[in-house]
Scaffold this motif. Structure first.
Motif, PDB file in Angstrom:
ATOM      1  N   ARG A   1       0.876  19.151  -2.100  1.00  0.00           N
ATOM      2  CA  ARG A   1       2.068  19.758  -2.709  1.00  0.00           C
ATOM      3  C   ARG A   1       1.749  20.344  -4.085  1.00  0.00           C
ATOM      4  N   TYR A   2       0.903  19.661  -4.835  1.00  0.00           N
ATOM      5  CA  TYR A   2       0.572  20.114  -6.187  1.00  0.00           C
ATOM      6  C   TYR A   2      -0.875  20.580  -6.298  1.00  0.00           C
ATOM      7  N   ALA A   3      -1.519  20.864  -5.188  1.00  0.00           N
ATOM      8  CA  ALA A   3      -2.900  21.364  -5.155  1.00  0.00           C
ATOM      9  C   ALA A   3      -3.832  20.472  -5.977  1.00  0.00           C
TER      10      ALA A   3
ATOM     11  N   GLU B   1       0.822  -1.208   0.000  1.00  0.00           N
ATOM     12  CA  GLU B   1       0.000   0.000   0.000  1.00  0.00           C
ATOM     13  C   GLU B   1       0.855   1.256   0.000  1.00  0.00           C
ATOM     14  N   VAL B   2       0.388   2.248  -0.737  1.00  0.00           N
ATOM     15  CA  VAL B   2       1.004   3.565  -0.694  1.00  0.00           C
ATOM     16  C   VAL B   2       0.506   4.231   0.579  1.00  0.00           C
ATOM     17  N   ASN B   3       1.428   4.766   1.360  1.00  0.00           N
ATOM     18  CA  ASN B   3       1.088   5.414   2.619  1.00  0.00           C
ATOM     19  C   ASN B   3       0.129   6.574   2.378  1.00  0.00           C
ATOM     20  N   GLU B   4      -0.995   6.556   3.081  1.00  0.00           N
ATOM     21  CA  GLU B   4      -2.039   7.576   2.873  1.00  0.00           C
ATOM     22  C   GLU B   4      -1.545   8.983   3.227  1.00  0.00           C
ATOM     23  N   ALA B   5      -0.756   9.117   4.289  1.00  0.00           N
ATOM     24  CA  ALA B   5      -0.237  10.442   4.668  1.00  0.00           C
ATOM     25  C   ALA B   5       0.690  10.984   3.577  1.00  0.00           C
ATOM     26  N   ASP B   6       1.532  10.117   3.007  1.00  0.00           N
ATOM     27  CA  ASP B   6       2.408  10.538   1.908  1.00  0.00           C
ATOM     28  C   ASP B   6       1.591  10.974   0.704  1.00  0.00           C
ATOM     29  N   LEU B   7       0.537  10.218   0.408  1.00  0.00           N
ATOM     30  CA  LEU B   7      -0.317  10.544  -0.742  1.00  0.00           C
ATOM     31  C   LEU B   7      -1.017  11.880  -0.531  1.00  0.00           C
ATOM     32  N   GLN B   8      -1.539  12.113   0.665  1.00  0.00           N
ATOM     33  CA  GLN B   8      -2.212  13.380   0.944  1.00  0.00           C
ATOM     34  C   GLN B   8      -1.236  14.553   0.876  1.00  0.00           C
TER      35      GLN B   8
ATOM     36  N   PHE C   1      -6.090   9.121  -9.479  1.00  0.00           N
ATOM     37  CA  PHE C   1      -5.708  10.433 -10.005  1.00  0.00           C
ATOM     38  C   PHE C   1      -4.655  11.077  -9.102  1.00  0.00           C
ATOM     39  N   HIS C   2      -4.849  10.978  -7.791  1.00  0.00           N
ATOM     40  CA  HIS C   2      -3.850  11.535  -6.873  1.00  0.00           C
ATOM     41  C   HIS C   2      -2.476  10.966  -7.171  1.00  0.00           C
ATOM     42  N   LEU C   3      -2.404   9.636  -7.293  1.00  0.00           N
ATOM     43  CA  LEU C   3      -1.117   8.982  -7.552  1.00  0.00           C
ATOM     44  C   LEU C   3      -0.533   9.428  -8.885  1.00  0.00           C
ATOM     45  N   GLY C   4      -1.363   9.428  -9.917  1.00  0.00           N
ATOM     46  CA  GLY C   4      -0.896   9.803 -11.251  1.00  0.00           C
ATOM     47  C   GLY C   4      -0.446  11.243 -11.341  1.00  0.00           C
ATOM     48  N   LEU C   5      -1.275  12.146 -10.829  1.00  0.00           N
ATOM     49  CA  LEU C   5      -0.930  13.562 -10.897  1.00  0.00           C
ATOM     50  C   LEU C   5       0.269  13.894 -10.018  1.00  0.00           C
ATOM     51  N   TYR C   6       0.381  13.247  -8.865  1.00  0.00           N
ATOM     52  CA  TYR C   6       1.575  13.435  -8.044  1.00  0.00           C
ATOM     53  C   TYR C   6       2.813  12.998  -8.831  1.00  0.00           C
ATOM     54  N   GLY C   7       2.734  11.824  -9.451  1.00  0.00           N
ATOM     55  CA  GLY C   7       3.868  11.313 -10.222  1.00  0.00           C
ATOM     56  C   GLY C   7       4.289  12.261 -11.322  1.00  0.00           C
ATOM     57  N   VAL C   8       3.321  12.796 -12.040  1.00  0.00           N
ATOM     58  CA  VAL C   8       3.626  13.743 -13.109  1.00  0.00           C
ATOM     59  C   VAL C   8       4.235  15.025 -12.533  1.00  0.00           C
TER      60      VAL C   8
ATOM     61  N   ALA D   1       7.806  14.401 -11.308  1.00  0.00           N
ATOM     62  CA  ALA D   1       8.744  14.214 -12.425  1.00  0.00           C
ATOM     63  C   ALA D   1       9.058  15.553 -13.090  1.00  0.00           C
ATOM     64  N   LEU D   2       8.046  16.401 -13.257  1.00  0.00           N
ATOM     65  CA  LEU D   2       8.283  17.729 -13.829  1.00  0.00           C
ATOM     66  C   LEU D   2       9.195  18.548 -12.922  1.00  0.00           C
ATOM     67  N   GLU D   3       8.902  18.516 -11.634  1.00  0.00           N
ATOM     68  CA  GLU D   3       9.733  19.246 -10.671  1.00  0.00           C
ATOM     69  C   GLU D   3      11.165  18.727 -10.683  1.00  0.00           C
ATOM     70  N   SER D   4      11.314  17.404 -10.743  1.00  0.00           N
ATOM     71  CA  SER D   4      12.635  16.778 -10.789  1.00  0.00           C
ATOM     72  C   SER D   4      13.420  17.233 -12.021  1.00  0.00           C
ATOM     73  N   ALA D   5      12.700  17.481 -13.099  1.00  0.00           N
ATOM     74  CA  ALA D   5      13.335  17.915 -14.345  1.00  0.00           C
ATOM     75  C   ALA D   5      13.571  19.425 -14.378  1.00  0.00           C
ATOM     76  N   GLY D   6      13.116  20.131 -13.344  1.00  0.00           N
ATOM     77  CA  GLY D   6      13.282  21.580 -13.317  1.00  0.00           C
ATOM     78  C   GLY D   6      12.263  22.304 -14.178  1.00  0.00           C
ATOM     79  N   LEU D   7      11.149  21.642 -14.459  1.00  0.00           N
ATOM     80  CA  LEU D   7      10.102  22.239 -15.287  1.00  0.00           C
ATOM     81  C   LEU D   7       8.982  22.771 -14.396  1.00  0.00           C
ATOM     82  N   PRO D   8       8.184  23.703 -14.921  1.00  0.00           N
ATOM     83  CA  PRO D   8       7.120  24.302 -14.107  1.00  0.00           C
ATOM     84  C   PRO D   8       6.013  23.294 -13.765  1.00  0.00           C
ATOM     85  N   THR D   9       5.458  23.465 -12.582  1.00  0.00           N
ATOM     86  CA  THR D   9       4.356  22.594 -12.135  1.00  0.00           C
ATOM     87  C   THR D   9       3.109  23.414 -11.822  1.00  0.00           C
ATOM     88  N   ASP D  10       3.060  24.629 -12.349  1.00  0.00           N
ATOM     89  CA  ASP D  10       1.933  25.512 -12.020  1.00  0.00           C
ATOM     90  C   ASP D  10       0.666  25.200 -12.821  1.00  0.00           C
ATOM     91  N   GLY D  11       0.777  24.350 -13.837  1.00  0.00           N
ATOM     92  CA  GLY D  11      -0.389  24.018 -14.653  1.00  0.00           C
ATOM     93  C   GLY D  11      -0.753  25.083 -15.663  1.00  0.00           C
TER      94      GLY D  11
END
Length: 141
Positions: free
Chosen positions: A75-77, A63-70, A85-92, A95-105
């Protein structure tokens, strides 16, 4: 068709600029990697919901830890209600943040994003869930 009939593959450069994970072993690539190298296991008793009386042959999962998921959703509103969706959007987002790309949508990103999930086919998942709820574990075939 033989190998001789195939067009030669033209070499292309690929750059991996950002990565992310959302697993039972951690929500950061470094944490996840360290856990793997240390031989830690993410398998544990199911804690996020009650499976008592479900007739399942096991009560363990990764299981993915619920506190980490929340925390990741905050973190990404992320406002989506679906856990997938939470898992997928967090992952995206990570990854964008890791690449130094904007995450503001709002800022356009002129790059391709390759995203994978272990979730599987939603139609199959929904059919299996319906079968499980109506006929129990033995209804899954």
């Amino acid at each position: 068709m033989s190998r001789a009939d195939l067009e030669p593959i033209t070499p292309r450069r690929v750059a991996i600029t950002g990565m992310s994970v959302a697993t039972a072993l951690g929500f950061e690539v470094d944490t996840f990697w360290e856990a793997l190298l240390a031989g830690r296991c993410g398998i544990d008793r199911v804690k996020s919901f009650s499976i008592e009386g479900a007739g399942l042959p096991t009560d363990i999962a990764c299981e993915v830890n619920e506190a980490d998921l929340q925390a990741g959703a905050e973190r990404y509103a992320i406002r989506e209600k679906d856990r997938g969706f939470h898992l997928g959007l967090y992952g995206v987002g990570r990854a964008l943040e890791s690449a130094g790309l904007p995450t503001d949508g709002e800022t356009p990103i002129p790059y391709d994003l390759v995203f994978g999930t272990g979730h599987g086919n939603m139609i199959f998942h929904n059919q299996a869930t319906t079968a499980f709820v109506s006929r129990g574990y033995r209804g899954l075939r």
